[in-house]
Design an enzyme around this catalytic site. Structure first.
Site, short mmCIF file in Angstrom:
data_model
loop_
_atom_site.label_atom_id
_atom_site.label_comp_id
_atom_site.label_asym_id
_atom_site.label_seq_id
_atom_site.Cartn_x
_atom_site.Cartn_y
_atom_site.Cartn_z
N HIS A 236 65.18 62.08 49.95
CA HIS A 236 65.90 61.70 48.72
C HIS A 236 67.43 61.66 48.86
CE1 HIS A 236 62.10 62.37 46.59
NE2 HIS A 236 62.00 63.51 47.24
C1 BDR Z 1 65.78 66.55 44.94
O1 BDR Z 1 65.39 67.89 44.71
C2 BDR Z 1 65.56 68.67 45.88
O2 BDR Z 1 64.38 69.34 46.13
C3 BDR Z 1 65.95 67.72 46.99
O3 BDR Z 1 66.91 68.30 47.87
C4 BDR Z 1 66.53 66.53 46.26
O4 BDR Z 1 67.90 66.71 46.01
C5 BDR Z 1 64.56 65.64 44.91
O5 BDR Z 1 63.93 65.72 43.68
#
Ligand code: BDR
Ligand code: CA
Length: 312
Positions: A236
């Site tokens: 992400h």
């Molecule tokens: C986001 O939440 C975190 O777990 C990850 O680092 C990312 O920023 C994804 O939903």
């Protein structure tokens, strides 16, 4: 381009940071600030420090807010491991100084002193950035845009409608998205499509020291993603950083993005307000897609740069 990077590392935050460090001709990170999110603030700050020390950097690291504006932090060890960044092996010998400064004051001071405008990249809950905007409105004039990993227009990953970073601190996210600044949203709509395969991860593990570290982190992340139904890994936070560096490679649309702070099923939802809504805010930008092969190639190239620098 000068950036402030606000994060809660996290394996995917780590990929974003390494990619920025691997492109010094394009990006200068003025400061790394941390925020409680994936894990407790002390752990995520330590993780950021490990990465910066491993890569022999001298960028100021500052510890930000421990938890959301209103809620209790609910960390995600099931996704990121006990340390918040499992998979890296033991990085304890990579010590890095954490500044004593208050993170919000420190960021405001950097912005004040910058002759040029700065881009903020935020890949954790938006607590620090909301406080910066509220406390130092004059700092807005020094910010070009804020690129956020968070949200998802059609779905969430913590609740049916809410994504983790926004759900953790929806009130902060509302302050940021409703501010007069341009906010670019790298949400689940794009991040779940820009995935990295097991084969690509294995190729990193066979590389130089930084590629290997990245590959090991991604290997843990990929395995842990399987419990949520992902075989290929959605990295992400890397989407937000790649957009900040190479915006021309992304397809975007202008959108009036809003955050629900209603307590109920929609809490933490990101949605596009209709044209006729009374609740019209600033126009923000929604990232729609990028080429998935390119997504990995840019990471790989950035890591190779760091390998060459550190392993020679
Ligand atoms: C986001 O939440 C975190 O777990 C990850 O680092 C990312 O920023 C994804 O939903
Ligand atoms: Ca993150």
């Amino acid at each position: 381009m000068n950036i402030l990077y606000d994060c809660d590392p996290g394996q995917d935050d780590a990929m974003a940071l390494l990619t920025a460090l691997g492109n010094p001709d394009k990006v200068k990170i003025l400061c790394v600030s941390t925020v409680g999110g994936n894990q407790d603030i002390n752990l995520v700050t330590q993780n950021a420090g490990h990465l910066l020390a491993f890569c022999e950097q001298q960028i100021p690291l500052v510890k930000g807010q421990a938890g959301p504006l209103l809620n209790q932090l609910r960390a995600q060890p099931e996704a990121h491991g006990k340390t918040g960044m499992d998979g890296s092996g033991n990085l304890d010998k990579y010590n890095y100084p954490v500044r004593k400064d208050n993170a919000i004051l420190f960021m405001a001071d950097i912005l004040k002193k910058q002759p040029e405008k700065v881009t903020i990249v935020a890949t954790g809950p938006l607590t620090n950035i909301a406080l910066l905007i509220k406390t130092f409105p004059e700092a807005l004039a020094k910010i070009v845009k804020i690129v956020v990993m968070g949200g998802g227009i059609d779905h969430g990953n913590v609740t049916k409608l809410a994504e983790f970073n926004i759900w953790t601190d929806p009130e902060a996210a509302q302050i940021v998205f409703d501010s007069p600044l341009e906010v670019v949203m790298a949400g689940l709509d794009v991040t779940e499509k820009t995935t990295i395969t097991k084969k690509q991860i294995a190729s990193l593990q066979a590389g130089g020291s930084v590629s290997k570290l990245a590959g090991n982190l991604l290997r843990f992340y990929q395995k842990s993603g399987e419990q949520f139904g992902f075989i290929d890994s959605p990295v992400h936070d890397l989407v937000a950083m790649e957009y900040a560096i190479w915006p021309e490679l992304f397809e975007t649309v202008p959108a009036n993005i809003k955050i629900s702070t209603d307590h109920g099923d929609t809490y933490g939802q990101t949605y596009i307000a209709s044209e006729t809504s009374d609740n019209k805010g600033t126009e923000n930008v929604l990232i729609k897609r990028m080429k998935v092969d390119l997504f990995f190639a840019l990471l790989q190239k950035s890591l190779l740069f760091l390998d060459q620098k550190l392993d020679s």
